[in-house]
Design a protein around this motif. Structure first.
Motif, mmCIF file in Angstrom:
data_model
loop_
_atom_site.group_PDB
_atom_site.id
_atom_site.type_symbol
_atom_site.label_atom_id
_atom_site.label_comp_id
_atom_site.label_asym_id
_atom_site.label_seq_id
_atom_site.Cartn_x
_atom_site.Cartn_y
_atom_site.Cartn_z
ATOM 1 N N GLU A 1 3.848 -1.015 11.086
ATOM 2 C CA GLU A 1 2.988 -1.801 10.205
ATOM 3 C C GLU A 1 1.518 -1.574 10.525
ATOM 4 O OE1 GLU A 1 4.038 -5.945 9.895
ATOM 5 O OE2 GLU A 1 6.167 -5.441 9.782
ATOM 6 N N ALA A 2 1.184 -1.522 11.816
ATOM 7 C CA ALA A 2 -0.204 -1.265 12.220
ATOM 8 C C ALA A 2 -0.646 0.120 11.762
ATOM 9 C CB ALA A 2 -0.344 -1.396 13.732
ATOM 10 N N TYR A 3 0.262 1.076 11.824
ATOM 11 C CA TYR A 3 -0.020 2.430 11.349
ATOM 12 C C TYR A 3 -0.359 2.409 9.857
ATOM 13 C CZ TYR A 3 1.212 7.028 9.474
ATOM 14 O OH TYR A 3 1.212 8.211 8.769
ATOM 15 N N GLU A 4 0.447 1.706 9.068
ATOM 16 C CA GLU A 4 0.202 1.619 7.619
ATOM 17 C C GLU A 4 -1.131 0.942 7.318
ATOM 18 O OE1 GLU A 4 1.822 3.036 5.133
ATOM 19 O OE2 GLU A 4 3.297 3.874 6.508
ATOM 20 N N ILE A 5 -1.451 -0.122 8.050
ATOM 21 C CA ILE A 5 -2.722 -0.823 7.855
ATOM 22 C C ILE A 5 -3.881 0.126 8.149
ATOM 23 C CG2 ILE A 5 -4.216 -2.625 8.821
ATOM 24 C CD1 ILE A 5 -1.573 -4.292 9.166
ATOM 25 N N ALA A 6 -3.771 0.881 9.239
ATOM 26 C CA ALA A 6 -4.836 1.820 9.623
ATOM 27 C C ALA A 6 -4.977 2.942 8.604
ATOM 28 C CB ALA A 6 -4.550 2.391 11.009
ATOM 29 N N ILE A 7 -3.867 3.510 8.164
ATOM 30 C CA ILE A 7 -3.895 4.613 7.194
ATOM 31 C C ILE A 7 -4.501 4.143 5.866
ATOM 32 C CG2 ILE A 7 -2.424 6.105 5.748
ATOM 33 C CD1 ILE A 7 -2.734 7.187 8.554
ATOM 34 N N ASP A 8 -4.105 2.951 5.428
ATOM 35 C CA ASP A 8 -4.587 2.418 4.149
ATOM 36 C C ASP A 8 -6.000 1.846 4.243
ATOM 37 O OD1 ASP A 8 -2.156 3.131 3.070
ATOM 38 O OD2 ASP A 8 -1.300 1.104 3.201
ATOM 39 N N GLY A 9 -6.482 1.621 5.465
ATOM 40 C CA GLY A 9 -7.809 1.041 5.648
ATOM 41 C C GLY A 9 -7.879 -0.430 5.296
ATOM 42 N N ASN A 10 -6.745 -1.121 5.408
ATOM 43 C CA ASN A 10 -6.673 -2.529 5.030
ATOM 44 C C ASN A 10 -7.054 -3.456 6.182
ATOM 45 O OD1 ASN A 10 -5.821 -1.857 2.467
ATOM 46 N ND2 ASN A 10 -3.659 -1.937 3.017
#
Length: 174
Positions: free
Chosen positions: A105-114
Motif C-alpha cells: 500500500e505504501a508503494y502504491e501511495i508513493a508511486i501515485d504521489g498521493n
C-alpha cells in the motif's frame, strides 16, 4: 539522498537442523540470481537440502521480511524498490510506511504521489507553523501571526487529511 537497500541472510534449513549454520548475505535486487545464491549455500532441487530460510534482514526500509518469505516475494520487493528509487527518498518512504505499515500500500501511495510530506515536523505546533509559513491558509500579515494557535491549526489539518506523525516527519495520505 540515501539509497534503498535490502539484504537477507539465506540459511540452508537442512544444515541448520543438523547443527550447522550455512548461509550467506544476499542483496535483494532485480539482478540477483537466486538459483545461484541458493546453490552457493547448498540448497538445490533433488538433493538432501532443498529448503532455505531467512535468518536475518538488513535494510533501511521499515519493511518486515519473515523467515519463510518466498523468493518470488523478494523479487517483487526488489522490482518495487527499483521503481521507488527514481521518485522518492528513503526517509519519505519510511514516513509513509510508518503511517501505513503495509509495504504494498505504501508503494502504491508513493508511486501515485498521493501524499504530502513535511520533513522535521515533530508535533501539531510544528505542523501548524509550517502550514502557515507555506501559505496554506493564504497570506497572513506578520502582525497577526502571533495570535494564531499553531497547535490547533496543525491538529485540525492532521484530522482532516488523515495524516500522521512518523519518526521522520509528518505525512498526509490522500
Amino acid at each position: 539522498m540515501k539509497d534503498f537497500y535490502v539484504k537477507v541472510y539465506l540459511t540452508n534449513l537442512g544444515k541448520y537442523v543438523e547443527g550447522y549454520l550455512v548461509g550467506k548475505w544476499v542483496d535483494v535486487t532485480s539482478d540477483t540470481d537466486w538459483i545461484e545464491e541458493l546453490s552457493n549455500i547448498g540448497v538445490k532441487d533433488n538433493s538432501d537440502y532443498e529448503e532455505y530460510f531467512i535468518t536475518d534482514v538488513d535494510t533501511n526500509i521499515n519493511i518486515e521480511i519473515g523467515e519463510y518469505t518466498s523468493i518470488n516475494t523478494l523479487k517483487k520487493i526488489a522490482e518495487q524498490i527499483e521503481e521507488l528509487i527514481d521518485i522518492i527518498d528513503v526517509d519519505t518512504f519510511n514516513a509513509i510506511l510508518d503511517c501505513n505499515s503495509d509495504f504494498d500500500e505504501a508503494y502504491e501511495i508513493a508511486i501515485d504521489g498521493n501524499y504530502t510530506y513535511y520533513d522535521d515536523v515533530d508535533d501539531e505546533y510544528d505542523l501548524g507553523n509550517t502550514l502557515v509559513d507555506e501559505g496554506f491558509l493564504g497570506h497572513i500579515d506578520d502582525n497577526l501571526k502571533m495570535y494564531l494557535d499553531y497547535e490547533k491549526i496543525g491538529r485540525d489539518y492532521m484530522i482532516n487529511v488523515n495524516g500522521s506523525f512518523s519518526s521522520n516527519g509528518f505525512v498526509a495520505l490522500y
